[in-house]
Design an enzyme around this catalytic site. Sequence first.
Site, PDB file in Angstrom:
ATOM      1  N   ARG A   1      38.401  36.587  46.368  1.00 30.04           N
ATOM      2  CA  ARG A   1      37.151  36.109  46.982  1.00 30.04           C
ATOM      3  C   ARG A   1      37.132  34.593  47.145  1.00 30.04           C
ATOM      4  O   ARG A   1      36.400  34.065  47.967  1.00 30.04           O
ATOM      5  CB  ARG A   1      35.933  36.632  46.204  1.00 30.04           C
ATOM      6  CG  ARG A   1      35.739  38.141  46.432  1.00 30.04           C
ATOM      7  CD  ARG A   1      34.485  38.672  45.772  1.00 30.04           C
ATOM      8  NE  ARG A   1      34.602  38.662  44.337  1.00 30.04           N
ATOM      9  CZ  ARG A   1      34.958  39.710  43.592  1.00 30.04           C
ATOM     10  NH1 ARG A   1      35.256  40.866  44.167  1.00 30.04           N
ATOM     11  NH2 ARG A   1      35.026  39.595  42.283  1.00 30.04           N
TER      12      ARG A   1
ATOM     13  N   GLU B   1      38.900  40.326  28.785  1.00 31.04           N
ATOM     14  CA  GLU B   1      38.172  40.988  27.703  1.00 31.04           C
ATOM     15  C   GLU B   1      39.106  41.952  26.954  1.00 31.04           C
ATOM     16  O   GLU B   1      39.159  41.978  25.730  1.00 31.04           O
ATOM     17  CB  GLU B   1      36.969  41.719  28.277  1.00 31.04           C
ATOM     18  CG  GLU B   1      35.967  42.186  27.224  1.00 31.04           C
ATOM     19  CD  GLU B   1      34.763  42.883  27.860  1.00 31.04           C
ATOM     20  OE1 GLU B   1      33.875  43.280  27.102  1.00 31.04           O
ATOM     21  OE2 GLU B   1      34.738  43.037  29.093  1.00 31.04           O
TER      22      GLU B   1
END
Lengths: 190, 224
Positions: B73, B110
Amino acid sequence: MLVREQLTMSDYRDKDPLIHGIQSKIRVVPNFPKPGIMFQDITTLLLDPKAFKDTIDLFVERYKGKNISVVAGIEARGFIFGPPIALEIGAKFVPLRKPKKLPGKVISEEYVLEYGKDCLEMHVGAVEPGERALVVDDLIATGGTLCAAMQLLERVGAEVVECACVIELPDLKGRERLNGKPLYVLVESH
Amino acid sequence: MFAGDQNGLQGDPRLKAISEAIRVVPHFPKPGIMFQDITTLLLDHKAFKDTVDIFVDRYRDMGISVVAGVEARGFMFGPSIALAIGAKFVPLRKPRKLPGEVISEAYVLEYGMDCLEMHVGAVQPGERTLVIDDLVATGGTLSAAIRLLERAGAQVVECACVVGLREVKGQHGLNGKPLYILVEPRQQINCSAPPVNGVETCRHDDLILGGNFGSPVNTTSKSD
């Protein structure tokens, strides 16, 4: 209706040094991603602000004022060329993405690779029926990805006006896979 | 820093329109994440153009010669900014996408690790650089981007994102580099705004920060 202009000889003379400049900035990387492939690397074009701007300007000149409201770019290198074109011609930009990247409701189109299959997705509601659309990618090879992109747009009722790529590999005959839709490229590589 | 904190952009209606053009998709890519979807911003020509213009106005006189965009993006915003300020555009990519010689920087997710790559020779020592991405969450990806550029000898002037939290939480902290953000993420989904594509969005006025979906670190998610 898109008026198919015939390029006059003076157009060729004006554009030729720009095209030559753009072509000279594209780097060919042998044996990538696998042996025997001569990879057309546009990242070196992006490192030359003038050549990159000329690339965008050539597309904008062709598509401005043609009532195109959608520029659809194919992940990921289509995301580099599509948005600047969309912004200049007053169109929205619609990313066509690999599976599971777009959040929310999508439609999917499968297409065949040399070995196996892949899939392209577009957001439901991004494009309205009747909108005039351009499909943009850095390069057309076999035309499989562009064909899937066109299918997505046509399934939601858009009219694909043209496919636009920086580079074409004409020996792979991708142009013939576009269901008669026109293809505009800046550079051919044999 | 936030664009709206700056002289000249306080109360700028463009920022409100940009915020409202961003769609919030709940529980993507997993439960508890309120995904800030900028694709709806790209469908709004004026808001998209305003986004690019605000960045261009900020960076055009800073002597920046490189705009580095994080896949994928960051590719949607970076090139337009680069073209307008006369800088080169350098894509920072997932592994094995860039042909030829690359340098790689690993970073922690994560669960597990990921890696960002840049072409050798794309950036020269001393070049003043901007890093651009759509959103900053923990700052892990941006930190990896900064490290890549600094390893090549470039000077990272600033990181720019369309969406981000006021404080970048987590241990990354962007190596002390400044961060410029246009709008904050939105979270609330129960509101009066009409749904878009069947997904409820919310108005900027209804924003509640750090609310119902766990700690702020988990309310936005950085994927590509």
